[in-house]
Design a protein around this motif. Structure first.
Motif, mmCIF file in Angstrom:
data_model
loop_
_atom_site.group_PDB
_atom_site.id
_atom_site.type_symbol
_atom_site.label_atom_id
_atom_site.label_comp_id
_atom_site.label_asym_id
_atom_site.label_seq_id
_atom_site.Cartn_x
_atom_site.Cartn_y
_atom_site.Cartn_z
ATOM 1 N N GLN A 81 0.808 -1.215 0.000
ATOM 2 C CA GLN A 81 0.000 0.000 0.000
ATOM 3 C C GLN A 81 0.846 1.272 0.000
ATOM 4 N N LEU A 82 2.118 1.148 0.314
ATOM 5 C CA LEU A 82 2.964 2.330 0.460
ATOM 6 C C LEU A 82 3.102 3.136 -0.837
ATOM 7 N N PRO A 83 3.324 2.530 -2.014
ATOM 8 C CA PRO A 83 3.438 3.359 -3.230
ATOM 9 C C PRO A 83 2.193 4.181 -3.513
ATOM 10 N N VAL A 84 1.013 3.587 -3.349
ATOM 11 C CA VAL A 84 -0.229 4.325 -3.590
ATOM 12 C C VAL A 84 -0.380 5.437 -2.556
ATOM 13 N N LEU A 85 -0.019 5.150 -1.307
ATOM 14 C CA LEU A 85 -0.099 6.177 -0.268
ATOM 15 C C LEU A 85 0.816 7.357 -0.585
ATOM 16 N N MET A 86 2.033 7.081 -1.013
ATOM 17 C CA MET A 86 2.975 8.153 -1.308
ATOM 18 C C MET A 86 2.503 8.999 -2.486
ATOM 19 N N ILE A 87 1.950 8.336 -3.518
ATOM 20 C CA ILE A 87 1.448 9.092 -4.671
ATOM 21 C C ILE A 87 0.260 9.961 -4.262
ATOM 22 N N SER A 88 -0.648 9.390 -3.478
ATOM 23 C CA SER A 88 -1.819 10.161 -3.049
ATOM 24 C C SER A 88 -1.413 11.340 -2.172
ATOM 25 N N LEU A 89 -0.435 11.162 -1.307
ATOM 26 C CA LEU A 89 0.031 12.269 -0.471
ATOM 27 C C LEU A 89 0.761 13.320 -1.299
ATOM 28 N N ALA A 90 1.539 12.875 -2.278
ATOM 29 C CA ALA A 90 2.257 13.821 -3.135
ATOM 30 C C ALA A 90 1.304 14.677 -3.954
ATOM 31 N N GLY A 124 -7.976 10.714 -1.292
ATOM 32 C CA GLY A 124 -6.620 10.311 -0.941
ATOM 33 C C GLY A 124 -6.590 9.015 -0.154
ATOM 34 N N ALA A 125 -7.324 8.983 0.949
ATOM 35 C CA ALA A 125 -7.371 7.758 1.745
ATOM 36 C C ALA A 125 -8.123 6.655 1.004
ATOM 37 N N GLY A 126 -9.131 7.050 0.200
ATOM 38 C CA GLY A 126 -9.890 6.045 -0.542
ATOM 39 C C GLY A 126 -9.065 5.320 -1.585
ATOM 40 N N THR A 131 -6.477 4.054 -9.625
ATOM 41 C CA THR A 131 -6.106 5.077 -10.601
ATOM 42 C C THR A 131 -7.132 6.194 -10.685
ATOM 43 N N GLY A 132 -8.416 5.855 -10.610
ATOM 44 C CA GLY A 132 -9.455 6.877 -10.732
ATOM 45 C C GLY A 132 -9.353 7.942 -9.664
ATOM 46 N N ALA A 133 -9.194 7.528 -8.408
ATOM 47 C CA ALA A 133 -9.073 8.494 -7.316
ATOM 48 C C ALA A 133 -7.806 9.329 -7.453
ATOM 49 N N LEU A 134 -6.715 8.695 -7.880
ATOM 50 C CA LEU A 134 -5.462 9.433 -8.048
ATOM 51 C C LEU A 134 -5.570 10.446 -9.185
ATOM 52 N N LEU A 135 -6.260 10.067 -10.262
ATOM 53 C CA LEU A 135 -6.445 11.008 -11.370
ATOM 54 C C LEU A 135 -7.305 12.198 -10.948
ATOM 55 N N LEU A 175 -7.412 13.438 -7.919
ATOM 56 C CA LEU A 175 -6.517 14.276 -7.125
ATOM 57 C C LEU A 175 -5.592 15.090 -8.029
ATOM 58 N N GLY A 176 -5.051 14.449 -9.066
ATOM 59 C CA GLY A 176 -4.183 15.159 -9.992
ATOM 60 C C GLY A 176 -4.909 16.259 -10.731
ATOM 61 N N ALA A 177 -6.147 15.994 -11.151
ATOM 62 C CA ALA A 177 -6.931 17.023 -11.829
ATOM 63 C C ALA A 177 -7.240 18.180 -10.894
ATOM 64 N N GLY A 178 -7.588 17.858 -9.659
ATOM 65 C CA GLY A 178 -7.844 18.919 -8.684
ATOM 66 C C GLY A 178 -6.611 19.760 -8.421
ATOM 67 N N LEU A 179 -5.445 19.112 -8.355
ATOM 68 C CA LEU A 179 -4.211 19.853 -8.141
ATOM 69 C C LEU A 179 -3.902 20.761 -9.326
ATOM 70 N N ALA A 180 -4.113 20.267 -10.549
ATOM 71 C CA ALA A 180 -3.843 21.082 -11.737
ATOM 72 C C ALA A 180 -4.739 22.323 -11.773
ATOM 73 N N VAL A 181 -6.003 22.146 -11.439
ATOM 74 C CA VAL A 181 -6.920 23.290 -11.414
ATOM 75 C C VAL A 181 -6.540 24.259 -10.300
ATOM 76 N N ALA A 182 -6.219 23.716 -9.127
ATOM 77 C CA ALA A 182 -5.899 24.573 -7.985
ATOM 78 C C ALA A 182 -4.613 25.359 -8.208
#
Length: 230
Positions: free
Chosen positions: A135-144, A186-188, A200-204, A206-213
């Motif tokens: 679970q660590l790689p997904v956690l690190m990507i979601s936190l990043a 993130g946690a999901g 991947t869907g949740a991470l995408l 998050l990435g879209a939200g970060l790009a807009v923000a």
């Protein structure tokens, strides 16, 4: 031939980074508070659940996400307040560079001093909570992806309340509802990975939200500062 504005943007960012680095060095104790607070949250969860590996491993990713969120929220009220009190924000508005650029640099500093140390320490905190290694790689990507988004959202909230005194509780009340979707995705994403589903869907999202923000949040925070100081 008109000179390029890029050097002035870079120079303003360097000057602000250097100034904030000196201030953080003078207030080293205050700068360490978010990281120590997150460590305390993780430790208390470990103690409360009795250090049972099965129980801790189920909630490890959620605990790490909550600790990161609360650590950033702890220092959110001071994001622009010190500059408002000493008159620096008025100087920002008169500077030959866009106010949104300075707001973006300050938000980056906030993320680098609150979330980045915890992001680096996340694998070690995960070991404390018996986080499964897969679970660590997904956690690190979601936190990043998620922690910069939290800082950008928080910058808008802090800018909206910069003209108020003792607005710490108000900042938390305004920021927490906006933080909830980031926390859920993130946690999901880690929870989905633990269940064998595709995160991947949740991470995408998050990435879209970060790009807009990255585009919208500095502009919105700059407008809020102008309104608060007008």
């Amino acid at each position: 031939m008109t000179p390029s504005t890029s050097p002035s943007l870079v120079g303003a960012a360097r000057a602000l980074l250097a100034r904030d680095a000196r201030l953080l060095w003078r207030r080293r104790g205050d700068a360490l508070q978010p990281a120590l607070f997150a460590l305390l949250v993780v430790t208390l969860f470990a103690l409360a659940l009795g250090a049972e590996k099965a129980a801790l491993s189920k909630v490890a990713s959620a605990v790490l996400w909550v600790s990161m969120l609360l650590a950033g929220l702890l220092s959110l009220d001071t994001l622009f307040r010190g500059d408002a009190e000493d008159g620096s924000l008025e100087q920002w508005m008169l500077a030959p560079v866009p106010l949104a650029w300075l707001v973006g640099v300050r938000t980056f500093i906030h993320w680098a001093t609150t979330a980045l140390p915890l992001l680096i320490a996340a694998p070690f905190l995960g070991e404390l909570l018996y986080l499964p290694g897969e679970q660590l790689p997904v956690l690190m990507i979601s936190l990043a992806l998620g922690t910069p988004l939290l800082s950008l959202i928080g910058a808008v909230v802090a800018a909206l309340t910069v003209g108020m005194r003792r607005s710490g509780i108000l900042v938390a009340l305004l920021a927490l509802p906006l933080y909830v979707p980031v926390l859920v995705f993130g946690a999901g994403s880690v929870a989905a990975s633990a269940q064998g589903l595709d995160p991947t869907g949740a991470l995408l999202l998050l990435g879209a939200g970060l790009a807009v923000a990255l585009v919208v949040a500095p502009l919105a925070a700059a407008a809020a500062i102008r309104i608060a100081l007008s």
